[in-house]
Motif scaffolding. Sequence first.
Motif, short mmCIF file in Angstrom:
data_model
loop_
_atom_site.label_atom_id
_atom_site.label_comp_id
_atom_site.label_asym_id
_atom_site.label_seq_id
_atom_site.Cartn_x
_atom_site.Cartn_y
_atom_site.Cartn_z
N ILE A 30 -19.97 -6.66 -26.51
CA ILE A 30 -19.73 -8.11 -26.47
C ILE A 30 -19.40 -8.51 -25.04
N GLY A 31 -20.10 -9.54 -24.56
CA GLY A 31 -19.73 -10.12 -23.27
C GLY A 31 -20.53 -9.63 -22.08
N TRP A 32 -21.49 -8.75 -22.29
CA TRP A 32 -22.26 -8.22 -21.17
C TRP A 32 -23.76 -8.26 -21.46
N ARG A 33 -24.53 -8.25 -20.40
CA ARG A 33 -25.96 -8.04 -20.50
C ARG A 33 -26.19 -6.54 -20.69
N VAL A 34 -27.05 -6.17 -21.65
CA VAL A 34 -27.30 -4.75 -21.94
C VAL A 34 -28.71 -4.38 -21.48
N GLN A 35 -28.78 -3.52 -20.48
CA GLN A 35 -30.06 -3.07 -19.94
C GLN A 35 -30.64 -1.95 -20.81
N ILE A 36 -31.97 -1.93 -20.89
CA ILE A 36 -32.67 -0.87 -21.61
C ILE A 36 -33.62 -0.17 -20.64
N ASP A 37 -33.49 1.13 -20.51
CA ASP A 37 -34.35 1.89 -19.61
C ASP A 37 -35.75 2.05 -20.21
N LYS A 38 -36.68 2.43 -19.37
CA LYS A 38 -38.10 2.49 -19.76
C LYS A 38 -38.36 3.46 -20.92
N ASN A 39 -37.79 4.66 -20.86
CA ASN A 39 -38.04 5.65 -21.92
C ASN A 39 -37.50 5.18 -23.26
N THR A 40 -36.32 4.57 -23.26
CA THR A 40 -35.75 4.07 -24.51
C THR A 40 -36.58 2.91 -25.05
N TYR A 41 -37.06 2.05 -24.17
CA TYR A 41 -37.90 0.93 -24.59
C TYR A 41 -39.14 1.45 -25.31
N LYS A 42 -39.75 2.51 -24.77
CA LYS A 42 -40.94 3.08 -25.40
C LYS A 42 -40.61 3.69 -26.76
N SER A 65 -38.91 -9.12 -14.22
CA SER A 65 -38.44 -9.45 -12.87
C SER A 65 -37.85 -8.23 -12.16
N SER A 66 -37.70 -7.11 -12.90
CA SER A 66 -37.12 -5.90 -12.31
C SER A 66 -38.16 -4.79 -12.22
N SER A 67 -38.08 -4.04 -11.12
CA SER A 67 -38.99 -2.89 -10.94
C SER A 67 -38.28 -1.57 -11.27
N SER A 68 -37.02 -1.64 -11.67
CA SER A 68 -36.24 -0.43 -11.94
C SER A 68 -36.55 0.12 -13.33
N LYS A 69 -36.66 1.44 -13.43
CA LYS A 69 -36.90 2.06 -14.74
C LYS A 69 -35.65 2.00 -15.61
N TYR A 70 -34.48 1.76 -14.98
CA TYR A 70 -33.24 1.65 -15.74
C TYR A 70 -33.01 0.23 -16.26
N ASP A 71 -33.68 -0.73 -15.64
CA ASP A 71 -33.55 -2.14 -16.03
C ASP A 71 -34.90 -2.65 -16.50
N TYR A 72 -35.58 -1.83 -17.30
CA TYR A 72 -36.96 -2.10 -17.72
C TYR A 72 -37.02 -3.21 -18.76
N ALA A 73 -35.98 -3.30 -19.57
CA ALA A 73 -35.91 -4.32 -20.63
C ALA A 73 -34.44 -4.66 -20.85
N GLU A 74 -34.19 -5.61 -21.74
CA GLU A 74 -32.80 -5.94 -22.07
C GLU A 74 -32.72 -6.47 -23.50
N ILE A 75 -31.51 -6.39 -24.04
CA ILE A 75 -31.27 -6.88 -25.39
C ILE A 75 -30.95 -8.37 -25.34
N LYS A 76 -31.62 -9.14 -26.15
CA LYS A 76 -31.37 -10.57 -26.24
C LYS A 76 -30.12 -10.78 -27.10
#
Length: 414
Positions: A30-42, A65-76
Amino acid sequence: MVNKKREMLIPQYMHKFKCIGSSCEDSCCIGWRVQIDKNTYKQYRKCKNKELQGMLGEKVKRNRSSSSKYDYAEIKMNNGNSCPFLTQDKLCKIHSNLGEEYLSITCTQYPRIFNAVNGVLEKCATMSCPEIARLALLNPEVMQFDYIEPDISRKNAFNDKIDTNQSSTENKIEKYFWNLRIFTIEVLQNRDYELWERLIILGMFYEKLSAYIKEENMDETLNLIENYRNNIKNGIFHEYLKEIPSYKNIQMVILKELTNERILKGIENRRYLECFLEFMQGMGYTGKATNEELVKKYEKAYTKYYEPYMKEHEYILENYLVNYVFKNLFPVREREEVFDNYVMLVMHYAMIKMHLIGISAFHKEKFCDEHIVKLIQSFAKTVEHNNIFLEYMYDLLKKDELATMAYMSILIKN
């Protein structure tokens, strides 16, 4: 400081840490943006679980907007800025339905912080986790560190890396990183001096070291450390430190400006808001209160409530500072100049202290460890994880020419 055994260096409180899940007072979901890395997204795109398949497609979005494999996606996130995969019992649907291997690096790793120094993995944690805050802060013994066997099965992302053996560090202060780290923690844990004295001694040291670096006289670093060690051991600083004046009026003006900026940008964390309101009420802080009135209440709160309690519990703030030093690879990371890194350390300490003085006036004789842990944990979640505010804080100090040893002494000493 260190009991060397194997390959990964950790503070001993990490041995005891285990996520308390639904019992947590301030869920990390709760209260934060949650980043999803590329492997987990797949992994999520291939998921066949009937309950989660649709949600994963709808709630996990590519971050183009991000080129990082650690910030490949995010949870809405949901309304209220909570994770949609969080159950009413504050447990994770992904973890319970699919297992830990389906968690992103962010979710697996938090609140752990991973660095690497000379190829050796280091693991500690951020105080924004309530359980970590309790384990790390409330131990009255000096914080100790162990070498252990790393768990290679976990998904880990490095926060930072240092290699002092590379030729590129030959003419940089990173060359002396371990000497400076050990000396800094040694001073912070020297209980022959009060904590405010230890911080001022460190400031004098890093001010001198900064001068050496600017004069291209960095080879004197080890001699400087040894001179300070001898002076500390011989008690030379005690009399000098007593002569340093205390300017609570200037302290209040500086800290008010920094704190007001945090408020103007809004507070989303409920626990920090509760702490801040207690601070405001304890200080009698209103739009009509003059600086003179606030300083009088500040002095009274410090003398009557804060100082008597903290004299016996100063180890709490000591543990916070030692963890900060270890976690942030102090003093060679974050800011280019070592003294600027010292300034940021002091600003965190001074803002926490200011809050606690007001909170102690709010709770009076009932002021206790629980209030200190709550403030430090929620402060860490609100301030330490907010790079925009930290940049603002640094820029403000530089603009107003406050990033000097003279002003740091004012903020440290009550």
